[in-house]
Design a protein around this motif. Structure first.
Motif, PDB file in Angstrom:
ATOM      1  N   ILE A  63       6.058  -4.670  -5.261  1.00 36.77           N
ATOM      2  CA  ILE A  63       4.641  -5.029  -5.110  1.00 36.77           C
ATOM      3  C   ILE A  63       4.378  -6.421  -5.655  1.00 36.77           C
ATOM      4  O   ILE A  63       3.722  -7.256  -5.010  1.00 36.77           O
ATOM      5  N   ILE A  64       4.921  -6.703  -6.831  1.00 35.48           N
ATOM      6  CA  ILE A  64       4.699  -7.999  -7.470  1.00 35.48           C
ATOM      7  C   ILE A  64       5.249  -9.139  -6.612  1.00 35.48           C
ATOM      8  O   ILE A  64       4.571 -10.151  -6.375  1.00 35.48           O
ATOM      9  N   MET A  65       6.481  -8.977  -6.123  1.00 35.86           N
ATOM     10  CA  MET A  65       7.094 -10.053  -5.335  1.00 35.86           C
ATOM     11  C   MET A  65       6.453 -10.177  -3.958  1.00 35.86           C
ATOM     12  O   MET A  65       6.377 -11.279  -3.403  1.00 35.86           O
ATOM     13  N   THR A  66       5.985  -9.064  -3.383  1.00 38.92           N
ATOM     14  CA  THR A  66       5.302  -9.149  -2.090  1.00 38.92           C
ATOM     15  C   THR A  66       3.963  -9.857  -2.242  1.00 38.92           C
ATOM     16  O   THR A  66       3.555 -10.640  -1.376  1.00 38.92           O
ATOM     17  N   VAL A  74       0.832  -1.205   0.000  1.00 36.22           N
ATOM     18  CA  VAL A  74       0.000   0.000   0.000  1.00 36.22           C
ATOM     19  C   VAL A  74       0.867   1.255   0.000  1.00 36.22           C
ATOM     20  O   VAL A  74       0.579   2.228  -0.715  1.00 36.22           O
ATOM     21  N   TYR A  75       1.932   1.242   0.769  1.00 37.19           N
ATOM     22  CA  TYR A  75       2.784   2.432   0.819  1.00 37.19           C
ATOM     23  C   TYR A  75       3.505   2.651  -0.508  1.00 37.19           C
ATOM     24  O   TYR A  75       3.655   3.795  -0.957  1.00 37.19           O
ATOM     25  N   GLU A  76       3.935   1.577  -1.155  1.00 34.58           N
ATOM     26  CA  GLU A  76       4.569   1.729  -2.466  1.00 34.58           C
ATOM     27  C   GLU A  76       3.576   2.287  -3.482  1.00 34.58           C
ATOM     28  O   GLU A  76       3.923   3.117  -4.322  1.00 34.58           O
ATOM     29  N   GLN A 116      13.614   4.988 -14.983  1.00 32.99           N
ATOM     30  CA  GLN A 116      13.976   3.620 -14.625  1.00 32.99           C
ATOM     31  C   GLN A 116      12.855   3.002 -13.800  1.00 32.99           C
ATOM     32  O   GLN A 116      12.032   3.704 -13.200  1.00 32.99           O
ATOM     33  N   SER A 117      12.857   1.687 -13.723  1.00 31.44           N
ATOM     34  CA  SER A 117      11.736   0.990 -13.086  1.00 31.44           C
ATOM     35  C   SER A 117      11.705   1.179 -11.579  1.00 31.44           C
ATOM     36  O   SER A 117      10.662   1.146 -10.972  1.00 31.44           O
ATOM     37  N   GLY A 118      12.871   1.382 -10.958  1.00 30.67           N
ATOM     38  CA  GLY A 118      12.888   1.541  -9.512  1.00 30.67           C
ATOM     39  C   GLY A 118      12.439   0.266  -8.810  1.00 30.67           C
ATOM     40  O   GLY A 118      12.365  -0.804  -9.390  1.00 30.67           O
ATOM     41  N   LEU A 119      12.108   0.398  -7.518  1.00 32.99           N
ATOM     42  CA  LEU A 119      11.750  -0.778  -6.729  1.00 32.99           C
ATOM     43  C   LEU A 119      10.241  -0.947  -6.574  1.00 32.99           C
ATOM     44  O   LEU A 119       9.783  -1.994  -6.142  1.00 32.99           O
ATOM     45  N   GLY A 120       9.441   0.098  -6.901  1.00 33.75           N
ATOM     46  CA  GLY A 120       8.023   0.081  -6.557  1.00 33.75           C
ATOM     47  C   GLY A 120       7.242  -1.089  -7.083  1.00 33.75           C
ATOM     48  O   GLY A 120       6.787  -1.946  -6.318  1.00 33.75           O
ATOM     49  N   ILE A 121       7.045  -1.182  -8.398  1.00 39.56           N
ATOM     50  CA  ILE A 121       6.219  -2.235  -8.974  1.00 39.56           C
ATOM     51  C   ILE A 121       6.828  -3.630  -8.757  1.00 39.56           C
ATOM     52  O   ILE A 121       6.099  -4.561  -8.367  1.00 39.56           O
ATOM     53  N   PRO A 122       8.136  -3.836  -8.978  1.00 33.48           N
ATOM     54  CA  PRO A 122       8.699  -5.158  -8.679  1.00 33.48           C
ATOM     55  C   PRO A 122       8.501  -5.573  -7.222  1.00 33.48           C
ATOM     56  O   PRO A 122       8.208  -6.731  -6.932  1.00 33.48           O
TER      57      PRO A 122
END
Length: 597
Positions: free
Chosen positions: A192-195, A62-64, A184-190
């Motif tokens: 979320i996907i892995m969590t 949620v925070y991401e 760049q993609s950063g950490l947000g979506i990846p």
């Protein structure tokens, strides 16, 4: 993707009325207590549903989503009300994105937050529940750029086949990540996907709904996830062939290797994939012992806690280079003394250094625990807490953020003069006595020590009332300490205290080898100037601090001062007393005063 978005919108319209609102926040930034309130609400919901352990991963997602939504909101504010207003409407996306990033780096989004408030551009974060799902939504008045849409689609496709978080974000050292051609993609979506995957959920539980003027990110969590498996009995495996098969399967899947040594530290046999991992062919197996650092042999086979003395060791970390020295792999090693001459060791690769260099230190866990105990008092608790939060959020750096805080400066009066007549060790003793008095009250009232500066100290408080309570308590403790010192024929120790409140930038300053995470900005500078204007046995606070707690304090004097960095004089208050509630008791704390002879 368009059909999926339309379907998501239709689902949203048909099912929205069935949800009961648990909480909702309207935000223009993410530093006005939103983050703390959000995790508090999520923790309460998950606790009420019987799975408090899910609060962390749900909050991560949620925070991401909120961070990504706020970035989209700020981009809209930047383009619609700043770029276009100055006549740059035809500037390329690439160019204005560069300006946007520069503004973020220099002002930490303070200007964007102001524009969003002025034009009522909002981020709405909500939690809802019906009979089947717990739903979290982040709705922002911005929209994804074409690049971001493309990136999102690409990440969704990749996530269906990849199992590693690092595979999704790519190699940070790769040349393409130095490109400024696009975001760049950063950490947000990846992340979320892995969590989601870690929760046992899929992308079917995550929707992005694009409308003409808003973007909605939605997370649906089935309530079945909170039911667990209550009542299921726990099995105890007896020693049999089934246990052996399970262990062998674990060793194989996790890539464990077994290495047998004699008591002199000479390798007798190797099984498992360790040679393949290090690109060492079997024909060159004799090069492997040479690659193991001498400290390993000293610690395990000849040191004071050698295997001969303790019979076993656990969790010893050692880094082994590849055959061509292009990189190295860190291993976690445990071992037992099987008989009088054989030591069996288990090797597990725990960190590929090229991916995350410096993630773990080498040596035994006991040694590193002692090292941690040794250095932890030198690291501000606020930094340790922020580092733990960052790790839980999947970050590898401390974030820069803007936060409303109260800054406390204290400086010993005349300490330099007093120390000139003392032996060096007595100077340290005197300084420790004085600072110990300060630190005791600071910690009692939830202050975070930012730094010691010779005979001065800087502290960050989240609440102005706590800062003033601590300040009066400190001055009273110094008053009592000086009564004792004067009775003993010793020179008194006095301290000046200045306090200011407002928004500061909390961020990293320094180089990659030496960083400091501290508070920066005008509020900090002004607090320091206020302290310089203060006197002994006094607490001097700014008007900004006074206005926040004026119903709970009294003052003896209101003054005007011209301080460096301010064009106009500032209003300051000498505080005499503070009233507050502690453990259901009303307390009034007043400054002690010297008796007139």
């Amino acid at each position: 993707m368009t059909q999926e978005y339309k379907k998501a919108v239709q689902n949203n319209i048909s099912s929205e009325d069935n949800f009961e609102l648990e909480f909702e926040y309207i935000a223009y930034d993410l530093y006005s207590g939103i983050k703390e309130n959000l995790i508090s609400k999520i923790r309460k919901i998950t606790t009420d549903l019987g799975r408090p352990s899910l609060a962390g991963p749900i909050n991560t997602i949620v925070y991401e989503l909120a961070v990504n939504g706020m970035k989209a909101l700020y981009k809209k504010a930047f383009f619609s009300y700043l770029i276009q207003d100055i006549g740059w409407g035809d500037i390329s996306y690439k160019d204005w994105l560069g300006i946007f990033k520069a503004e973020i780096d220099s002002n930490k989004a303070i200007n964007f937050s102001r524009v969003c408030r002025e034009h009522n551009l909002t981020l709405k974060i909500s939690g809802k529940k019906n009979n089947e799902n717990l739903r979290f939504e982040v709705v922002n008045d911005g929209h994804l750029s074409d690049i971001e849409k493309k990136r999102l689609i690409s990440l969704v496709k990749k996530s269906k086949t990849l199992n590693s978080f690092y595979d999704l974000i790519g190699d940070e050292d790769s040349p393409e990540n130095d490109s400024n051609e696009e975001e760049q993609s950063g950490l947000g979506i990846p992340l979320i996907i892995m969590t989601l995957r870690g929760l046992g959920l899929s992308l079917a539980n995550f929707h992005v709904v694009l409308k003409k003027k808003t973007t909605t990110s939605r997370l649906d969590i089935p309530l079945d996830l909170f039911h667990g498996t209550k009542g299921q009995s726990i099995k105890i495996y007896k020693e049999n062939h089934n246990e052996s098969a399970i262990l062998q399967n674990i060793y194989k899947k996790l890539g464990y290797s077994l290495i047998e040594f004699n008591l002199n530290g000479e390798i007798q046999s190797i099984t498992g994939p360790i040679l393949d991992r290090l690109n060492i062919p079997e024909s060159e197996i004799d090069s492997f012992p040479v690659a193991i650092k001498a400290k390993f042999f000293e610690d395990i086979f000849s040191g004071p806690f050698s295997i001969k003395s303790v019979n076993q060791f656990e969790n010893y970390r050692i880094s082994i280079p590849f055959k061509d020295n292009s990189d190295d792999i860190m291993f976690n090693v445990s071992g037992i003394l099987e008989n009088s001459n054989t030591v069996h060791t288990l090797w597990q690769a725990v960190n590929i250094a090229g991916k995350k260099k410096g993630a773990l230190s080498e040596g035994s866990v006991i040694e590193n625990v002692h090292l941690q105990k040794l250095i932890s008092p030198y690291i501000p608790e606020m930094i340790l807490d922020k580092a733990r939060q960052s790790i839980r959020m999947g970050k590898n750096t401390l974030p820069n953020e803007v936060k409303d805080v109260t800054i406390f400066f204290g400086d010993l009066i005349g300490f330099t003069t007093a120390s000139e007549s003392l032996a060096h060790d007595k100077v340290i003793d005197l300084l420790n006595i004085a600072m110990g008095t300060v630190v005791h009250s600071v910690e009692q009232h939830q202050g975070n020590i930012d730094k010691f500066m010779g005979d001065g100290i800087m502290v960050i408080f989240l609440e102005p009332l706590s800062a003033v309570i601590a300040a009066i308590e400190i001055q009273n403790n110094f008053f009592q300490l000086n009564e004792f010192r004067e009775a003993s024929g010793q020179m008194p120790i006095n301290i000046r205290i200045g306090i200011n409140s407002g928004s500061v930038i909390l961020g990293s300053v320094g180089t990659k080898k030496r960083m400091d995470w501290t508070a920066l900005g005008d509020v900090v500078n002004t607090a320091s100037r206020i302290e310089k204007s203060s006197e002994k046995n006094a607490v001097l606070i700014s008007e900004e601090t006074y206005e926040r707690i004026k119903d709970q304090v009294t003052f003896t004097e209101k003054i005007k001062r011209k301080v460096k960095g301010k064009a106009e004089e500032i209003t300051l208050y000498y505080i005499n007393s503070v009233s507050f509630v502690s453990k259901d008791r009303n307390i009034t704390l007043s400054l002690q005063e010297e008796e007139l002879e």
